[in-house]
Design a protein around this motif. Structure first.
Motif, PDB file in Angstrom:
ATOM      1  N   TYR A   1      14.316   5.124 -36.649  1.00 42.20           N
ATOM      2  CA  TYR A   1      14.483   6.568 -36.850  1.00 42.20           C
ATOM      3  C   TYR A   1      15.840   6.884 -37.359  1.00 42.20           C
ATOM      4  CZ  TYR A   1      16.614   6.346 -32.203  1.00 42.20           C
ATOM      5  OH  TYR A   1      17.395   6.053 -31.144  1.00 42.20           O
TER       6      TYR A   1
ATOM      7  N   ASP B   1      28.572   0.139 -44.556  1.00 46.26           N
ATOM      8  CA  ASP B   1      28.693  -1.300 -44.340  1.00 46.26           C
ATOM      9  C   ASP B   1      27.281  -1.893 -44.264  1.00 46.26           C
ATOM     10  OD1 ASP B   1      29.608  -3.778 -43.837  1.00 46.26           O
ATOM     11  OD2 ASP B   1      30.543  -3.328 -41.915  1.00 46.26           O
ATOM     12  N   ASN B   2      27.185  -3.178 -44.505  1.00 42.67           N
ATOM     13  CA  ASN B   2      25.904  -3.887 -44.377  1.00 42.67           C
ATOM     14  C   ASN B   2      25.857  -4.603 -43.045  1.00 42.67           C
ATOM     15  OD1 ASN B   2      24.964  -3.203 -46.897  1.00 42.67           O
ATOM     16  ND2 ASN B   2      26.005  -4.921 -47.864  1.00 42.67           N
ATOM     17  N   PHE B   3      24.936  -4.180 -42.197  1.00 41.09           N
ATOM     18  CA  PHE B   3      24.679  -4.892 -40.950  1.00 41.09           C
ATOM     19  C   PHE B   3      23.233  -4.631 -40.569  1.00 41.09           C
ATOM     20  CE2 PHE B   3      26.385  -0.765 -39.820  1.00 41.09           C
ATOM     21  CZ  PHE B   3      25.503  -0.301 -38.868  1.00 41.09           C
ATOM     22  N   PRO B   4      22.623  -5.579 -39.893  1.00 41.12           N
ATOM     23  CA  PRO B   4      21.205  -5.402 -39.524  1.00 41.12           C
ATOM     24  C   PRO B   4      21.051  -4.250 -38.543  1.00 41.12           C
ATOM     25  CG  PRO B   4      21.984  -7.607 -38.928  1.00 41.12           C
ATOM     26  CD  PRO B   4      23.134  -6.866 -39.479  1.00 41.12           C
ATOM     27  N   SER B   5      20.028  -3.468 -38.781  1.00 38.24           N
ATOM     28  CA  SER B   5      19.714  -2.364 -37.898  1.00 38.24           C
ATOM     29  C   SER B   5      18.246  -2.467 -37.528  1.00 38.24           C
ATOM     30  CB  SER B   5      19.990  -1.039 -38.588  1.00 38.24           C
ATOM     31  OG  SER B   5      19.586   0.030 -37.793  1.00 38.24           O
ATOM     32  N   TYR B   6      17.945  -2.326 -36.276  1.00 35.73           N
ATOM     33  CA  TYR B   6      16.588  -2.475 -35.823  1.00 35.73           C
ATOM     34  C   TYR B   6      15.980  -1.160 -35.342  1.00 35.73           C
ATOM     35  CZ  TYR B   6      17.914  -7.330 -36.064  1.00 35.73           C
ATOM     36  OH  TYR B   6      18.356  -8.524 -36.514  1.00 35.73           O
ATOM     37  N   SER B   7      16.615  -0.054 -35.638  1.00 31.43           N
ATOM     38  CA  SER B   7      16.038   1.230 -35.238  1.00 31.43           C
ATOM     39  C   SER B   7      15.200   1.776 -36.405  1.00 31.43           C
ATOM     40  CB  SER B   7      17.139   2.221 -34.862  1.00 31.43           C
ATOM     41  OG  SER B   7      17.879   2.571 -35.991  1.00 31.43           O
TER      42      SER B   7
END
Length: 96
Positions: free
Chosen positions: A96, A88-94
């Motif tokens: 690693y 799925d497309n969703f913002p990720s801020y990690s």
């Protein structure tokens, strides 16, 4: 005052020096006048740009800016053969 010479009359050294000096002075005045004219033209152009047309250039500079437009990237979903979402497309801020 210019004196006309007859054909056989020779110029003295002093007369030649006086004539050369007058020629140099007239050349200096001509070059100085031309230089002054160019400086006056540059000054007039500067005044015109800075004072007379200042509002025009101020408006142009206000509209001539970089605008940041955020647009979401168009990415598709990854589906399996049955149509179920694998990714799925969703913002990720990690990181690693």
């Amino acid at each position: 005052m210019l004196k006309m010479r007859s054909r056989g009359e020779k110029m003295t050294v002093r007369a030649r020096a006086d004539e050369a000096r007058r020629f140099n002075v007239s050349r200096l005045i001509s070059v100085g006048g031309l230089f002054s004219l160019v400086l006056v033209l540059i000054f007039v152009r500067l005044v015109r740009l800075q004072l007379v047309q200042a509002e025009i250039y101020l408006q142009q500079s206000e509209t001539n800016r970089v605008r940041v437009v955020e647009r979401a990237p168009l990415r598709g979903l990854i589906l399996d053969r049955d149509g179920e979402i694998l990714v799925d497309n969703f913002p990720s801020y990690s990181l690693y």
